[in-house]
Design a protein around this motif. Structure first.
Motif, mmCIF file in Angstrom:
data_model
loop_
_atom_site.group_PDB
_atom_site.id
_atom_site.type_symbol
_atom_site.label_atom_id
_atom_site.label_comp_id
_atom_site.label_asym_id
_atom_site.label_seq_id
_atom_site.Cartn_x
_atom_site.Cartn_y
_atom_site.Cartn_z
ATOM 1 N N MET A 1 -7.363 1.934 -5.639
ATOM 2 C CA MET A 1 -7.901 2.058 -4.470
ATOM 3 C C MET A 1 -9.166 3.066 -4.441
ATOM 4 O O MET A 1 -9.663 3.590 -5.380
ATOM 5 C CB MET A 1 -6.951 3.030 -3.471
ATOM 6 N N GLU B 1 0.912 -1.300 0.053
ATOM 7 C CA GLU B 1 0.026 0.109 0.008
ATOM 8 C C GLU B 1 0.782 1.383 0.019
ATOM 9 O O GLU B 1 0.456 2.323 -0.628
ATOM 10 C CB GLU B 1 -0.909 -0.008 1.152
ATOM 11 N N ARG C 1 2.014 1.986 -3.625
ATOM 12 C CA ARG C 1 0.983 2.636 -4.394
ATOM 13 C C ARG C 1 1.050 3.868 -3.862
ATOM 14 O O ARG C 1 0.827 5.041 -5.003
ATOM 15 C CB ARG C 1 -0.103 1.957 -4.123
ATOM 16 N N GLN D 1 -5.082 7.120 3.716
ATOM 17 C CA GLN D 1 -3.774 6.542 3.773
ATOM 18 C C GLN D 1 -2.905 7.751 3.502
ATOM 19 O O GLN D 1 -1.672 7.841 3.913
ATOM 20 C CB GLN D 1 -3.934 5.449 2.847
ATOM 21 N N HIS E 1 -10.281 5.839 0.959
ATOM 22 C CA HIS E 1 -9.277 4.941 1.493
ATOM 23 C C HIS E 1 -7.731 5.710 1.064
ATOM 24 O O HIS E 1 -6.892 5.759 1.928
ATOM 25 C CB HIS E 1 -9.114 3.765 1.021
ATOM 26 N N LEU E 2 -7.652 6.149 -0.316
ATOM 27 C CA LEU E 2 -6.533 6.788 -0.776
ATOM 28 C C LEU E 2 -6.380 8.063 0.046
ATOM 29 O O LEU E 2 -5.076 8.339 0.516
ATOM 30 C CB LEU E 2 -6.799 7.227 -2.269
ATOM 31 N N ALA F 1 -6.947 7.660 -7.508
ATOM 32 C CA ALA F 1 -7.467 6.598 -6.628
ATOM 33 C C ALA F 1 -7.521 5.506 -7.694
ATOM 34 O O ALA F 1 -7.295 4.157 -7.458
ATOM 35 C CB ALA F 1 -8.797 6.742 -5.924
#
Length: 154
Positions: free
Chosen positions: A48, A18, A21, A56, A52-53, A43
């Motif tokens: 993703m 992750e 990414r 994170q 969530h992107l 994203a």
């Protein structure tokens, strides 16, 4: 049932994947800052969800993808304004900002003054300085570091 050590190894591998990414997203923003980018497109490219992107990315880099993009754009705008061969409007469009108000507001937040005032200040102050020194002297600052403009007395 999985052994606990295996579960930790899978979690670490997932986190590393992750993070890789997220680095690709950050690198894309750095490369394509002048293009029309949005969180949904970023994203999709990172496989993703947009939410969530955003979460994170903020955890990894301390700011949202949009804030990071605007910071890159404003950093590039300061360089173009120092050169003095483009108008503020041309600089705004060159760095990918379509809204004059958003550009001016974000520029003021990061640099501590509006783009036109910045241009007036640096074109006189940076004259005769080597480019590397001029960049350090006129670089961007984070929000909490920006000086508060004091009102001028008439």
């Amino acid at each position: 049932m999985c052994r606990p050590a295996w579960a930790r190894a899978l979690t670490v591998a997932h986190r590393l994947s992750e993070f890789a990414r997220l680095r690709r997203v950050r690198d894309r923003i750095d490369r394509e800052y002048a293009q029309p980018l949005n969180v949904e497109a970023l994203a999709r490219g990172a496989d993703m969800s947009p939410g969530h992107l955003s979460r994170q990315f903020r955890i990894a880099y301390g700011e949202s993808p949009y804030a990071y993009l605007m910071t890159r754009r404003i950093e590039r705008a300061t360089v173009l304004l120092c050169r003095g061969d483009l108008s503020v409007t041309e600089v705004r469009l060159a760095v990918g900002c379509s809204s004059p108000g958003t550009f001016s507001t974000r520029f003021s937040e990061l640099v501590g003054m509006p783009p036109s005032a910045y241009r007036r200040r640096v074109t006189g102050a940076a004259e005769g300085m080597p480019p590397r020194v001029a960049k350090q002297a006129t670089g961007t600052v984070r929000n909490e570091e920006a000086p508060v403009a004091e009102p001028e007395l008439a």
